[in-house]
Write an enzyme that holds these catalytic residues in place. Sequence first.
Site, PDB file in Angstrom:
ATOM      1  N   ARG A  59       0.812  -1.141   0.158  1.00 33.15           N
ATOM      2  CA  ARG A  59      -0.158  -0.045   0.002  1.00 33.15           C
ATOM      3  C   ARG A  59       0.827   1.263  -0.004  1.00 33.15           C
ATOM      4  O   ARG A  59       0.410   2.483  -0.399  1.00 33.15           O
ATOM      5  CB  ARG A  59      -0.976  -0.055   1.101  1.00 33.15           C
ATOM      6  N   TYR A 112     -16.618  14.000 -16.335  1.00 32.80           N
ATOM      7  CA  TYR A 112     -16.853  12.560 -16.222  1.00 32.80           C
ATOM      8  C   TYR A 112     -17.910  12.195 -15.107  1.00 32.80           C
ATOM      9  O   TYR A 112     -17.902  12.689 -14.110  1.00 32.80           O
ATOM     10  CB  TYR A 112     -15.513  11.788 -15.815  1.00 32.80           C
ATOM     11  N   ASP A 186      -7.565  16.788 -15.581  1.00 30.82           N
ATOM     12  CA  ASP A 186      -7.885  15.427 -16.020  1.00 30.82           C
ATOM     13  C   ASP A 186      -7.405  15.151 -17.520  1.00 30.82           C
ATOM     14  O   ASP A 186      -8.033  15.681 -18.447  1.00 30.82           O
ATOM     15  CB  ASP A 186      -9.185  14.847 -15.770  1.00 30.82           C
ATOM     16  N   LYS A 211      -7.966   3.928 -19.623  1.00 32.62           N
ATOM     17  CA  LYS A 211      -8.209   4.138 -21.007  1.00 32.62           C
ATOM     18  C   LYS A 211      -6.887   4.019 -21.963  1.00 32.62           C
ATOM     19  O   LYS A 211      -6.446   2.995 -22.215  1.00 32.62           O
ATOM     20  CB  LYS A 211      -9.049   5.454 -20.976  1.00 32.62           C
TER      21      LYS A 211
HETATM   22  C1  LIG Z   1     -12.920   7.013 -17.084  1.00 29.58           C
HETATM   23  C2  LIG Z   1     -12.665   8.309 -16.507  1.00 29.58           C
HETATM   24  C3  LIG Z   1     -12.381   8.525 -15.530  1.00 29.58           C
HETATM   25  C4  LIG Z   1     -12.517   7.556 -14.172  1.00 29.58           C
HETATM   26  O1  LIG Z   1     -11.727   6.504 -14.431  1.00 29.58           O
HETATM   27  P1  LIG Z   1     -11.724   4.872 -13.796  1.00 29.58           P
HETATM   28  O2  LIG Z   1     -10.461   4.223 -14.036  1.00 29.58           O
HETATM   29  O3  LIG Z   1     -13.036   4.306 -14.577  1.00 29.58           O
HETATM   30  O4  LIG Z   1     -12.030   5.143 -12.364  1.00 29.58           O
HETATM   31  C5  LIG Z   1     -12.133   9.866 -15.036  1.00 29.58           C
HETATM   32  N1  LIG Z   1     -12.064  10.854 -15.968  1.00 29.58           N
HETATM   33  C6  LIG Z   1     -12.281  10.739 -17.061  1.00 29.58           C
HETATM   34  C7  LIG Z   1     -12.227  11.503 -18.481  1.00 29.58           C
HETATM   35  C8  LIG Z   1     -12.806   9.212 -17.598  1.00 29.58           C
HETATM   36  O5  LIG Z   1     -12.810   9.139 -19.123  1.00 29.58           O
END
Ligand SMILES: *Cc1c(COP(=O)(O)O)cnc(C)c1O
Length: 402
Positions: A59, A112, A186, A211
């Site tokens: 962790r 998101y 982000d 992603k």
């Molecule tokens: C998918 C996504 C998230 C969340 O990510 P997870 O890995 O599903 O928790 C946050 N921001 C954006 C822009 C995303 O496409």
Amino acid sequence: MKDYKNAGFATRAIHAGNIRKQHGPLAMPIYQSSTFVFETTQQGGNRFAGEEGGYIYTRLGNPTTSVLEAKLAALEGSQACVAFSSGMGAITSVLWTVCKKGSHIIADITLYGCTFVYLSSGMTKYGVEVSFVDTCDINAVKNALKENTEVVLFESPANPNLKVIDIKALADAAHSHNPNIKVICDNTFATPMLQKPLDLGCDIVVHSATKYLNGHGDVIAGFACGNEDVMTELRMVGLKDMTGAVLGPFDAFLILRGLKTLEIRMQRHCENAMKLAEYLKAHPKVERVHFPGLKSDRFHEVAAKQMNACGYPAFGGMVAFEVKGGRQAGAKLLDNMQMCVIAVSLGDAETLVQHPATMTHSVYDAASLAEAGIAEGLVRVSAGLENIQDIIADFDQSFTKI
Ligand SMILES: *Cc1c(COP(=O)(O)O)cnc(C)c1O
């Protein structure tokens, strides 16, 4: 360890941060261990006190994950990086770390879905104030900035409608109000190959590595990148104590594997998305296309200015469009697809299509959808790595059925 600071993006993705201590394996081994053995009590004590390097407990850190974190820092150009078990784990850990009761957050109105819910009904429960502002409008941001504003948070391009924020203008506005404000981007849609928010004045970059970074649809993961002191606090507070959203070593290994092809994958994603957007724009059954790569797009200029970290403007692999006939026509188009699959998530080899109003953004009511600029008939496409003629042929046959 060789320093790959001046190497190209693909070279850094492949070589930066690698450690081949034992036996010289080409691929970083998976240290599938929860805990690490100390030679003596004294050694354990020294590690807890931070007087000696080395691992304690996964962790707090793990050798496979550490290599991945070093690689991400090399790609984003940050001093440090912390890995998480999801993008939401990264976002929540960052905000739990930098905010306290009485803090004020300015967040963009287009986010998101889960980030939106975390801010609107999560953080507010704990005495944090959140203002949702269209951060494209710098004057609106200036009017919303307060004495207790600690964070400005946005996505660019934003999910799901590909809105693009002028990152430098936004970061400058926030910092001239108060240099201590954490401007958080982000960067999931763009990836560090196309866009480097830290170079544009942001303080922290967050990612859903689920992603493009992993890119193979088989891992949920996240990252935060920034200065050493902020990342250390994030690891010791947000990750270790507040969320425990720790990335597993096997998942870290899979992302290391995915990153080796990030540059060539992104090139294909960008190329396919551009051709798909051009096809959609010319289609009589399409009302409107949102893709910053199109010269006619209202965000083209600012996107070309900031999405060029690879040396030339590149606009990512996400395309959104509004089908004539709204919600029903959008659903019918998706239901008639033969190769492209109906799925949320993005950045995978397969072309994925989804309908935000009924899926990812179903938590938004009609008024919030309108305010966030998400049309009811909006279809979001993650252009995959297939041959473009097959992607277009699938859309073509499906359009004839609506
Ligand atoms: C998918 C996504 C998230 C969340 O990510 P997870 O890995 O599903 O928790 C946050 N921001 C954006 C822009 C995303 O496409």
